[in-house]
Design an enzyme around this catalytic site. Structure first.
Site, short mmCIF file in Angstrom:
data_model
loop_
_atom_site.label_atom_id
_atom_site.label_comp_id
_atom_site.label_asym_id
_atom_site.label_seq_id
_atom_site.Cartn_x
_atom_site.Cartn_y
_atom_site.Cartn_z
N CYS A 134 30.07 45.05 32.87
CA CYS A 134 30.79 45.78 33.64
C CYS A 134 32.35 45.03 33.75
O CYS A 134 32.35 44.02 34.43
CB CYS A 134 30.34 45.86 35.17
SG CYS A 134 31.69 46.65 36.44
N CYS A 137 34.10 44.77 36.92
CA CYS A 137 33.53 43.88 38.10
C CYS A 137 33.92 42.45 37.76
O CYS A 137 34.28 41.78 38.41
CB CYS A 137 32.16 44.06 38.16
SG CYS A 137 31.42 45.58 37.85
N ASP A 138 33.98 42.14 36.42
CA ASP A 138 33.90 40.67 35.93
C ASP A 138 35.02 40.32 35.14
O ASP A 138 35.13 39.09 35.03
CB ASP A 138 32.46 40.34 35.45
CG ASP A 138 31.48 40.63 36.04
OD1 ASP A 138 31.51 40.45 37.49
OD2 ASP A 138 30.37 41.25 35.87
#
Ligand code: NDP
Length: 309
Positions: A134, A137-138
């Site tokens: 992701c 997300c990261d």
């Protein structure tokens, strides 16, 4: 046999939000969290794009908060996995791992999707230590660093473009000599100067040490093996929606995503609703999943009112 007016399956943002709304509407929902309480988000560390947290929030706290909020509203949240479904008539019959059966007047499926991984042992070793599925997300943790994205579809292109805005360099590891992605996405990726596409390459191994990922070993179609140095390794080779249990009863698309009607969360079967990533191949964000969980609970509530139940 136990009976409930509203059974929710899935302990992710969609399921917990559905439980909050269904509880407040007086439906006394029962929620089974399934095999991954907290959902896919639990593979992330800090969540910086969920509204309301100016300094971000770690994934565990965010999901704990949602779970506790749903419980505080009165939802009956249980650890447990549903292994069988008979949706041939209402009330629906759902069978739990231990063999117990629960009867549900309405069912909200929020079982999520699972990212596909390559299946390399090194990928498992470095999951959360540089390996991620992701970018939104990261990606932020790799600002001004070099990263790699595996895949050649729209998701891979989208992830690569997102990362290109943050990172120094993005390698796209593509196993063929073409991208599967739409023409527009291809053009955007290929014209971006800090994205380098490594055509005809497969990943043999993700390299790293105790601090995490340091690179990847790639095998070119012509037999050449070479290493690239990266700090982050992003998988974007597709997702599996967790819909197998229900696909014989309700309509799914070619990839297995549950089909919902228009702007609602209604499935092809009356009284069954779907929320979150199990019905969304496109956005796949915690906040969009939570939003659809809200809609599913409202849809279930309306359905029960209309049926005088
Ligand atoms: P796709 O299935 O479209 O693409 C998967 C990609 O990963 C392909 O390039 C495939 O290669 C590659 N791949 C699969 N397995 C491996 C493997 N083991 N090793 C290396 N590469 C592998 O998945 P997406 O998640 O990209 O997209 C899913 C759907 O969502 C699509 O319909 C897409 O169009 C849509 N989507 C649309 C977006 C938009 O419109 N903005 C954004 C994101 C997704 P190969 O091509 O060789 O099979």
């Amino acid at each position: 046999m136990e009976k409930t007016r509203c059974l929710i399956l899935g302990g992710g943002p969609a399921g917990y939000t559905a439980a909050i709304y269904a509880s407040r509407a007086g439906l006394s929902p029962v929620l089974y969290e399934g095999p991954e309480p907290g959902g896919q988000l639990m593979t992330s560390t800090v969540i910086e794009n969920f509204p309301g947290f100016e300094n971000g929030i770690d994934a565990t706290s965010l999901m704990d908060g949602m779970r506790k909020q749903a419980a505080a509203m009165g939802a009956d949240i249980r650890r447990g996995i549903v292994t069988g479904a008979d949706l041939s008539r209402r009330p629906f019959h759902l069978t739990l791992e231990g063999g117990e059966v629960i009867e549900a007047a309405t069912l909200i499926i929020a079982t999520g999707a699972s990212a596909k991984y390559l299946g390399l042992p090194s990928e498992t070793r470095f999951r959360g230590l540089g390996v991620s599925a992701c970018a939104t997300c990261d990606g932020f943790f790799y600002r001004k660093k070099d990263v790699a994205v595996v895949g050649g579809g729209d998701t891979a292109c989208e992830e690569a473009l997102y990362l290109a805005g943050l990172c120094r360099k993005v390698y796209m590891i593509v196993r063929r000599d073409v991208l599967r992605a739409s023409k527009a996405m291809q053009e955007r990726v290929l014209s971006r100067e800090n994205i380098e596409v490594l055509w005809n390459c497969n990943t043999q191994e993700i390299l790293g040490d105790n601090s995490g990922v340091t690179g990847a070993r790639l095998l070119h179609k012509d037999g050449t093996v070479f290493d690239i140095a990266v700090d982050g390794f992003f998988l974007a080779i597709g997702h599996h929606p967790n819909s197998d249990l229900f696909s014989g009863w309700i309509e799914t698309d070619a990839e297995g995503y549950i089909v919902t009607r228009g702007k609602t969360t209604e499935t092809s079967l009356q009284g069954v609703f779907a929320a979150g990533d199990v019905q969304d191949p496109l956005y796949r964000q915690a906040v969009t999943a939570a939003g659809s969980g809200c809609r599913a609970a409202r849809d279930a509530e309306r359905f029960l009112i209309e049926n005088n139940e």
